[in-house]
Enzyme design. Structure first.
Site, PDB file in Angstrom:
ATOM      1  N   TYR A 164       0.803  -1.120   0.059  1.00  0.00           N
ATOM      2  CA  TYR A 164      -0.078  -0.191  -0.064  1.00  0.00           C
ATOM      3  C   TYR A 164       0.829   1.370  -0.140  1.00  0.00           C
ATOM      4  O   TYR A 164       1.837   1.416   1.014  1.00  0.00           O
ATOM      5  CB  TYR A 164      -0.944   0.009   1.138  1.00  0.00           C
ATOM      6  CG  TYR A 164      -2.006  -1.130   1.146  1.00  0.00           C
ATOM      7  CD1 TYR A 164      -3.202  -0.958   0.713  1.00  0.00           C
ATOM      8  CD2 TYR A 164      -1.315  -2.364   1.751  1.00  0.00           C
ATOM      9  CE1 TYR A 164      -3.907  -2.347   0.872  1.00  0.00           C
ATOM     10  CE2 TYR A 164      -2.151  -3.601   2.107  1.00  0.00           C
ATOM     11  CZ  TYR A 164      -3.531  -3.434   1.419  1.00  0.00           C
ATOM     12  OH  TYR A 164      -4.315  -4.540   1.529  1.00  0.00           O
TER      13      TYR A 164
ATOM     14  N   HIS B  13      -7.021  -0.246  -2.421  1.00  0.00           N
ATOM     15  CA  HIS B  13      -6.536  -1.365  -2.837  1.00  0.00           C
ATOM     16  C   HIS B  13      -4.915  -1.416  -2.889  1.00  0.00           C
ATOM     17  O   HIS B  13      -4.321  -0.191  -3.080  1.00  0.00           O
ATOM     18  CB  HIS B  13      -6.792  -1.654  -4.160  1.00  0.00           C
ATOM     19  CG  HIS B  13      -8.543  -2.159  -4.275  1.00  0.00           C
ATOM     20  ND1 HIS B  13      -8.876  -3.119  -3.822  1.00  0.00           N
ATOM     21  CD2 HIS B  13      -9.563  -1.432  -4.696  1.00  0.00           C
ATOM     22  CE1 HIS B  13     -10.223  -3.374  -3.966  1.00  0.00           C
ATOM     23  NE2 HIS B  13     -10.759  -2.235  -4.371  1.00  0.00           N
TER      24      HIS B  13
ATOM     25  N   LYS C 202      -3.014  -5.524 -10.113  1.00  0.00           N
ATOM     26  CA  LYS C 202      -1.818  -5.015  -9.388  1.00  0.00           C
ATOM     27  C   LYS C 202      -0.525  -5.408 -10.439  1.00  0.00           C
ATOM     28  O   LYS C 202      -0.878  -6.007 -11.276  1.00  0.00           O
ATOM     29  CB  LYS C 202      -1.683  -5.788  -8.176  1.00  0.00           C
ATOM     30  CG  LYS C 202      -2.867  -5.687  -7.105  1.00  0.00           C
ATOM     31  CD  LYS C 202      -2.714  -6.521  -5.894  1.00  0.00           C
ATOM     32  CE  LYS C 202      -3.780  -6.931  -5.115  1.00  0.00           C
ATOM     33  NZ  LYS C 202      -4.820  -5.686  -4.824  1.00  0.00           N
TER      34      LYS C 202
END
Lengths: 354, 354
Positions: free
Chosen positions: B289, B300, B331
């Site tokens: 993060y 997210h 991601k």
């Protein structure tokens, strides 16, 4: 009024009297009755009652020490206690009762490596029904393939989050059986790592789904590139003019024993009328199509298959990766375990939210 | 009218005269000029012209044999020719020109393991611009971490499908730096595989995002479960009352050298104001993060991080699995390579559609 328990460390049991039977067992599914009032609890059950404040303390039989949750947990430093406690607490917080997989707690307990019997929602240990056998491991505990059993596998990761996997035997079935015979004797060349089939009938690709056409050329007699697995299967059946032993030998050169295992699985799937294609883009051995009638009308593939030897040992992290990926692409992750005779044992693993 | 080429097998070049320079090089980016009319082609370029029917045949200098596409390809049974041909043909069919990474073809060719220089769309070898260096491998070719280079890696799977990965150096950066100091000396117990921190200030979890609260209890002083990595980091900074050496020793017991590598990466990320949490559910080491101010308002996670030693050797199948999974959960897949001094080298791999 909170009760206290008595801890018999040797027996690994905590005894609670008073109205414990009614209060904890009959109405809330903890422990098993040993008299009309008293119950016996496993350490995990006792820890949960301590944690919730339902048990005030536990007194150690051996030395009279009064243990609260923190000191009781500190007495059990092994990780298996920790991970079982976390999963026990998680399932109870989701409204399920569960008991140790032991006949003191449940009639007909699940066998094998099961830790707990989980009851259907709304049911408890006295109701004679088990929803599933639950095995609990930490993310660093390996799982040997031979230990796989139907039920649920809970994996606790290093930050204490839990992933549940439903483990089932799987029997892949299909009806990919178009009314087209395999051609015979197509001209083919063995390259280093693949086979080129020169100008086979279009159906070999278009209906039977072998190989991959080289693009940019006229298409009624395609130039097909086949994997060594496809080529070994086709050569064995006379469809291409290569010696099957030579193709398999090449397969063993580039992949070792793994080639034979994958060929056993490829063959098993074709015999089940399921079409396997490479699963490389998903990091798997195969993706499979259950109902191929024509490549032009192909549905999405249903399974991702990973091939392992029967004595394989899984790492939970790899299981998480495979199952997560399969879930993300809406396929089921299937493991094909191949023994020394080439027999295949099929298992599926799917994520479960209890 | 189709031309013929002359194959000098020793030089590994095919020469074509006539109007080849204008026809193949100047207007379509094949080969390099060696006179006002004649060009030299690499075998892959010649194979492509044969395949397209633009070259009629190639005559072998050594024995006068006339080779068509099929017999020319059969002369080059090594897999590297096959996979390079497939990728060359694929990129050309997508409208790109590319030349061998060699100074006969391009000024300033890419170095290292590059096979081709790919030009920007609409450009060719004479335009002095390279879009990226392209390396081509088969799915069974291992890639050592030391060979990673910025550019594109094309992997040809066993069924001749191609996956393109964009490879870049990565520098994770973040601004997770809430105005909260680390607490000091919180009471903590080392369990087998994790650490329990008893009643730390809520900010330790809620703002700084260490650990995971045990649920079902009052929450203003949570009971936090930390991974051994988090605990080693916190102990080193005095935040919990455990000896840092003891925690690291426990980490090495359960994970070996891998623990030290992961701790180096964990620490590097925290120092970059990026918060790492376990990536177990994605089969990775960490998810990260970049901007944590409060767990209640968490975005997210952006990166999935896999940690390897600097001398690691990747299998393309594992790369495919990691990158595919990361892509599926939106991601970026990042590899953290840790050398013997604990220094971290960061690389990202992403799927690319040319």
């Amino acid at each position: 009024m909170s009760l206290e328990g008595r801890f018999d460390a040797e027996a690994g049991l905590v005894y609670v009297g008073g109205d414990a039977r009614q209060r904890y067992h009959d109405s809330r599914g903890y422990g098993y009755p040993i008299s009309s009032n008293e119950i016996a609890l496993s350490p995990v059950e006792a820890a949960h009652l301590l944690y919730r404040g339902d048990l005030e303390a536990v007194v150690d039989d051996a030395n009279g020490a009064r243990l609260d949750f923190q000191s009781f947990v500190a007495r059990e430093p092994g990780d298996h206690f920790g991970v079982r406690f976390l999963v026990y607490a998680d399932l109870r917080s989701r409204g399920f009762y569960l008991s140790p997989a032991d006949e003191s707690w449940v009639e007909d307990p699940p066998t094998g490596e099961a830790d707990f019997a989980v009851f259907p929602r709304g049911k408890g240990p006295g109701d004679g029904e088990i929803a599933y056998a639950l095995r609990i491991i930490g993310e660093r505990t390996d799982v040997s393939a031979a230990e796989l059993a139907e039920g649920v596998l809970a994996v606790v990761d290093e930050e204490s989050e839990i992933t549940y996997f439903e483990v089932n035997r799987e029997e892949p079935t299909g009806d990919s059986n178009p009314d087209v015979a395999l051609p015979q004797g197509c001209e083919a060349d063995l390259l280093a790592d693949r086979v080129v089939v020169w100008d086979p009938p279009l159906e070999l690709y278009e209906r039977l789904f072998y190989g991959q056409p080289l693009e940019g050329r006229e298409y009624d007699r395609p130039t097909l590139q086949c994997s060594l697995l496809e080529a070994a299967y086709l050569a064995e059946r006379g469809a291409i003019d290569l010696d099957p032993a030579t193709v398999r030998e090449r397969g063993r050169e580039v992949e070792g024993d793994r080639f034979e295992r994958r060929l056993a699985v490829y063959t098993d799937l074709r015999e089940r009328d399921v079409v396997p294609k490479t699963g490389y883009k998903f990091g798997a051995d195969f993706r499979t199509y259950a109902a191929v009638d024509s490549v032009a009308e192909l549905d999405h593939s249903e399974l991702l298959v990973r091939v392992h030897p029967a004595d394989y040992v899984f790492e939970p992290r790899d299981l998480a990766l495979d199952v997560r990926l399969a879930h993300g692409v809406r396929k089921t992750m299937v493991f094909a375990l191949v023994d020394d005779d080439g027999d295949v044992d099929w298992w599926s693993l799917e994520r479960l939210t209890p």
